[in-house]
Each structure stands twice: as structure tokens, then as C-alpha cells.
Design a protein around this motif. Structure first.
Motif, PDB file in Angstrom:
ATOM      1  N   ASN A   1       0.808  -1.219   0.000  1.00 38.67           N
ATOM      2  CA  ASN A   1       0.000   0.000   0.000  1.00 38.67           C
ATOM      3  C   ASN A   1       0.843   1.271   0.000  1.00 38.67           C
ATOM      4  OD1 ASN A   1      -2.372  -1.480   0.025  1.00 38.67           O
ATOM      5  ND2 ASN A   1      -2.563  -1.429   2.258  1.00 38.67           N
ATOM      6  N   ILE A   2       2.160   1.126   0.093  1.00 36.05           N
ATOM      7  CA  ILE A   2       3.051   2.280   0.090  1.00 36.05           C
ATOM      8  C   ILE A   2       2.859   3.116  -1.174  1.00 36.05           C
ATOM      9  CG2 ILE A   2       4.949   0.993  -0.974  1.00 36.05           C
ATOM     10  CD1 ILE A   2       5.277   3.784   1.650  1.00 36.05           C
ATOM     11  N   ILE A   3       2.473   2.455  -2.266  1.00 32.67           N
ATOM     12  CA  ILE A   3       2.269   3.154  -3.534  1.00 32.67           C
ATOM     13  C   ILE A   3       1.174   4.204  -3.402  1.00 32.67           C
ATOM     14  CG2 ILE A   3       1.757   2.886  -5.989  1.00 32.67           C
ATOM     15  CD1 ILE A   3       4.340   1.508  -5.022  1.00 32.67           C
ATOM     16  N   ASN A   4       0.134   3.905  -2.601  1.00 29.99           N
ATOM     17  CA  ASN A   4      -0.975   4.846  -2.426  1.00 29.99           C
ATOM     18  C   ASN A   4      -0.507   6.138  -1.762  1.00 29.99           C
ATOM     19  OD1 ASN A   4      -2.694   2.924  -3.528  1.00 29.99           O
ATOM     20  ND2 ASN A   4      -3.238   2.076  -1.531  1.00 29.99           N
ATOM     21  N   TYR A   5       0.410   6.023  -0.810  1.00 28.96           N
ATOM     22  CA  TYR A   5       0.933   7.218  -0.136  1.00 28.96           C
ATOM     23  C   TYR A   5       1.678   8.113  -1.133  1.00 28.96           C
ATOM     24  CZ  TYR A   5      -0.226   5.551   4.543  1.00 28.96           C
ATOM     25  OH  TYR A   5      -0.904   5.141   5.668  1.00 28.96           O
ATOM     26  N   TYR A   6       2.389   7.499  -2.049  1.00 30.60           N
ATOM     27  CA  TYR A   6       3.124   8.277  -3.050  1.00 30.60           C
ATOM     28  C   TYR A   6       2.165   9.004  -3.991  1.00 30.60           C
ATOM     29  CZ  TYR A   6       6.218   9.386  -6.954  1.00 30.60           C
ATOM     30  OH  TYR A   6       6.905  10.039  -7.946  1.00 30.60           O
ATOM     31  N   ILE A   7       1.145   8.290  -4.464  1.00 30.45           N
ATOM     32  CA  ILE A   7       0.210   8.876  -5.426  1.00 30.45           C
ATOM     33  C   ILE A   7      -0.644   9.966  -4.776  1.00 30.45           C
ATOM     34  CG2 ILE A   7      -1.778   8.406  -6.906  1.00 30.45           C
ATOM     35  CD1 ILE A   7      -0.646   5.573  -7.323  1.00 30.45           C
ATOM     36  N   ILE A   8      -1.259   9.643  -3.631  1.00 35.47           N
ATOM     37  CA  ILE A   8      -2.179  10.581  -2.983  1.00 35.47           C
ATOM     38  C   ILE A   8      -1.422  11.740  -2.336  1.00 35.47           C
ATOM     39  CG2 ILE A   8      -3.994  10.781  -1.232  1.00 35.47           C
ATOM     40  CD1 ILE A   8      -4.672   7.852  -1.746  1.00 35.47           C
ATOM     41  N   GLY A   9      -0.133  11.546  -2.053  1.00 38.16           N
ATOM     42  CA  GLY A   9       0.674  12.622  -1.470  1.00 38.16           C
ATOM     43  C   GLY A   9       0.697  13.868  -2.320  1.00 38.16           C
TER      44      GLY A   9
END
Length: 436
Positions: free
Chosen positions: A188-196
Motif C-alpha cells: 500500500n506504500i504506492i498509495n501514499y506516493y500517489i495521494i501525497g
């Protein structure tokens, strides 16, 4: 010699370039603190997925931003030369409205024509569709962050621009990496990058509104017509195509490596690229500061000023690249294991990339010169040939030589377009962008 060096350092563009370089060093430190933590505590497959996401956003963001991140520097130099800088405010809102339109069309196009099986098959992984879908949904915020960063530079807010470009943008994913540390949901780390990018776009927008409020209004004798949508697209689109092709040059190898091998190999290759990016950072640090000045000098037909500026900047670029490149190569056995013992697999890739980048740096500000002197179409034509060469080389070398093949393809392609563009500039303008 010392006196001459001091005089060069007193130049505004050179001083700004060195400040930019210092801030980018801070950004690199931030990046590598995150990379060390991320690579040591997350599987290489997750690291590879992150690199894929980053590359995908670069390309799709490059499509929607249509070169306005480069042209805003061109227009800022032009408006300053005409004493009409206040018009950058109306220019900003017009460009943002274009972003909204392009991102909407891309969103509709994706949902109408691309299925989950097609995306997963093309990118070689079962989670590719999820990554692509969320990237496109939040793409507008990524584009706004990229553009706002360059607008801050056009507003002479170099420090803020560099902090958002190279430091603050890692905070959301760094925060997410800490939260998900040793959890069962590390993917789910990818979501933090995108939504950041939602947070980053809002913060940069607030800063821009503040600096817009400080702009002085035009005097009656300096009023010029507002820049039209047609003018924006006319100057931005060729630069956008050129930027998109450059993004493709740094993305094609990632996609093909992921397709033929695995996300693990992508992670090894990407680490070599990140370390090489230190040298690219030096080139960008100089170029982003001299580009508005080149535009301004060109508008005023001060060709001797352009030659002097390019000569000084080219030597600074090459000298710093040579020093940093040799340090990276000779310390690679010590540096790479910091990211994890398995990342020693990146050593040969790193050496090829760094040696190639040192050679490339000797050509100076080639792309910036063409873009800032109103000839992005020439640069675009050269790059179109380059991307075809890169695609053919990658499909030929990566299946046989793996990630080393990707590195060789990248360097050959970069050398090709730099050499061709340098020859064109010298023949047409008798201007030497390379070290001399």
C-alpha cells in the motif's frame, strides 16, 4: 585565475545555480535517507513497483503538462524583458484550466479503451492495472505540483521551488513507509506516493497565491496584450513533446526490464539510475537558472552575453559532474551495501551510467538553448529519432544483457541527441554550448 573565479561566482545566474545545487544536495540526502530505509525494509518487488509508478506518473504527467513547466520560464523571461511580468498571473490560470481539460480526457480515454487484462499483460504484472488506475485518477494533482514548482522558480522563489521539487515531495511516501514498516500491507506504500501529490499541490498553490498578491500592477506605458491560449500551446507543445520524449527515454528501459525479468531487477536498475541522477541534478541546477536569462538575452539580441553565459555554465556543469562521478564510482563498493547487500547487483549498471553521464555533461546546456531561443521543434525532431533508437536498442540489448543492456542503450541514446543538437547549434548560430 582566482580573481576571475571570484568574478564568475558573483554573477547572479551562477550564484543562483550554486544555491540551487546546494538545495538539490539537501534533496539528494533526503532521497537517499528514504531510499536506504525503503530498500532495506521493503521487498525488492515493492521497490520495483514504486519505481514503475514513479515512471508512469512522469510519462502521463508529461502528456498533460504539455511543456508548460518549461515554457513558463520562457514566458517569464519574455515578460520581464517587456516590463509586463504581472501578466504571469493570468497566464497561470489559463494553463491550469488546460491541465484540467487534458487530465479529464486522459481519464475518459483510459476507462473506455483499456481493460484490466490488457494493462496487466502489457506491463508484465498482476497489480499493474491498480497502479495505473489510481495514478490516472490523481494525475491532476501530480501535474499541478510539477507546474507549481516551476512557477515558484519563475517568481524568483528558488529556495521554495527546490525544496518542493527535491525534498518535500518525498515526505508523504516517507511517512507512509514508516507507518507500514513491518506490516502485512507494505504494498500500500504506492498509495501514499500517489495521494501525497494532493497535499503537495494544495500547499504549492497557496504559496503561489501569496506571491501573486505581491506582484506590482502594470504601468500604463508597459501594457501588453495578455498571452492567449493559442500562444501558450504554440510555445509549450513542442517543448512538451520534447520533455515527454525525454521521459520516455528514462521509462522504456524500466518497462522492458519489468516485462522480461521482474520488479526485483527494476529495483536494482533504478538504484543505479538514482545514483547517476546526482550528476543529472548538477546539470538541471545550472540549466533551470540560466534558462530565463538565455530567453531574456535572446529577446534583446545580446548574442555575446549568451556565449559568455553558456561558456561559464558548461565548465561548471562538466567540472562538478567529473568530480561527483569519480567519487560515486570509487565509493560504490561501500555505498551500495548500505541499501542492502543484494543491491551490489547494481554496481556494473552504476559504473556504465555514471561514466556515460560524465561524457554527456561536457555538452552543456544544449536542450535549454534550443528551447529558450524558440526552436523546440528542432529539439523535438532530434529526440524523436533518439527515442526510436532507444526503443530498438532496449529490445535488442535487455533480453541478452539484462539491466546492463538497459544502461548501455540509455547512454548511447543520450550521447546521440546531445551530439546532433550541439552540431546543429554550432552550424546555425556559431554558439558553442560544449566545454571549450
Amino acid at each position: 585565475m582566482l580573481k576571475k573565479g571570484i568574478e564568475i561566482l558573483k554573477k547572479k545566474e551562477i550564484k543562483q545555480s550554486l544555491v540551487t545545487l546546494l538545495l538539490r544536495v539537501i534533496g539528494v540526502v533526503t532521497l537517499f535517507v528514504f531510499t536506504i530505509f525503503f530498500n532495506r525494509n521493503y521487498p525488492a518487488s515493492v521497490v520495483g513497483d514504486y519505481e514503475f509508478t514513479r515512471m508512469f506518473l512522469l510519462v502521463t504527467g508529461g502528456i498533460c503538462i504539455i511543456g508548460t513547466d518549461v515554457s513558463i520560464l520562457y514566458f517569464s523571461g519574455k515578460l520581464k524583458s517587456e516590463d509586463s511580468f504581472y501578466l504571469i498571473k493570468s497566464l497561470y490560470y489559463k494553463v491550469v484550466s488546460l491541465f484540467l481539460l487534458f487530465c479529464f480526457f486522459l481519464f475518459v480515454f483510459f476507462y473506455l479503451f483499456f481493460s484490466e487484462s490488457l494493462i496487466n499483460s502489457f506491463f508484465g504484472s498482476d497489480n499493474s492495472y491498480i497502479i495505473v488506475k489510481y495514478s490516472i485518477i490523481f494525475l491532476i494533482f501530480n501535474v499541478l505540483t510539477l507546474f507549481n514548482t516551476e512557477v515558484l522558480r519563475a517568481l524568483d522563489q528558488v529556495v521554495l521551488s527546490e525544496l518542493f521539487r527535491n525534498t518535500f515531495k518525498f515526505f508523504p511516501i516517507f511517512f507512509g513507509a514508516i507507518i507500514l514498516y513491518k506490516s502485512n500491507n507494505q504494498g500500500n506504500i504506492i498509495n501514499y506516493y500517489i495521494i501525497g501529490f494532493v497535499l503537495l499541490s494544495i500547499i504549492t498553490f497557496i504559496f503561489i497565491l501569496y506571491f501573486f498578491s505581491k506582484l506590482k500592477k502594470l504601468n500604463n506605458n508597459s501594457i501588453r496584450r495578455k498571452i492567449s491560449y493559442r500562444e501558450i500551446i504554440k510555445y509549450s507543445l513542442p517543448m512538451g513533446i520534447s520533455s515527454l520524449i525525454i521521459y520516455l527515454l528514462s521509462t522504456i528501459d524500466i518497462i522492458i526490464i519489468r516485462n522480461y525479468f521482474s520488479s526485483n531487477e527494476v529495483a536494482y536498475y533504478a538504484l543505479g539510475v538514482k545514483l547517476m541522477a546526482i550528476l543529472g541534478m548538477i546539470i538541471l541546477s545550472i540549466n533551470v537558472n540560466v534558462s530565463p536569462k538565455i530567453s531574456e538575452l535572446y529577446q534583446n539580441k545580446d548574442y555575446e552575453g549568451i556565449k559568455s553565459l553558456l561558456k561559464k555554465s558548461s565548465w561548471i556543469i562538466f567540472g562538478l559532474n567529473l568530480f561527483a562521478g569519480l567519487v560515486i564510482i570509487f565509493s560504490s563498493d561501500l555505498v551500495l551495501p548500505i541499501f542492502g547487500e543484494e543491491y551490489l547487483n547494481s554496481k556494473n549498471v552504476l559504473i556504465v551510467l555514471v561514466l556515460g553521464q560524465i561524457l554527456i555533461s561536457s555538452f552543456g546546456s544544449v536542450a535549454i538553448y534550443l528551447n529558450m531561443t524558440g526552436r523546440p521543434d528542432v529539439f523535438r525532431g532530434i529526440l524523436l529519432i533518439a527515442v526510436i533508437i532507444n526503443l530498438l536498442l532496449n529490445y535488442k540489448l535487455i533480453p541478452t544483457y539484462g539491466i546492463i543492456g538497459g544502461a548501455i542503450s540509455y547512454i548511447i541514446t543520450m550521447l546521440f541527441w546531445n551530439i546532433v543538437a550541439t552540431i546543429y547549434i554550432y552550424k546555425k548560430d556559431r554558439v558553442k554550448t560544449f566545454i571549450h
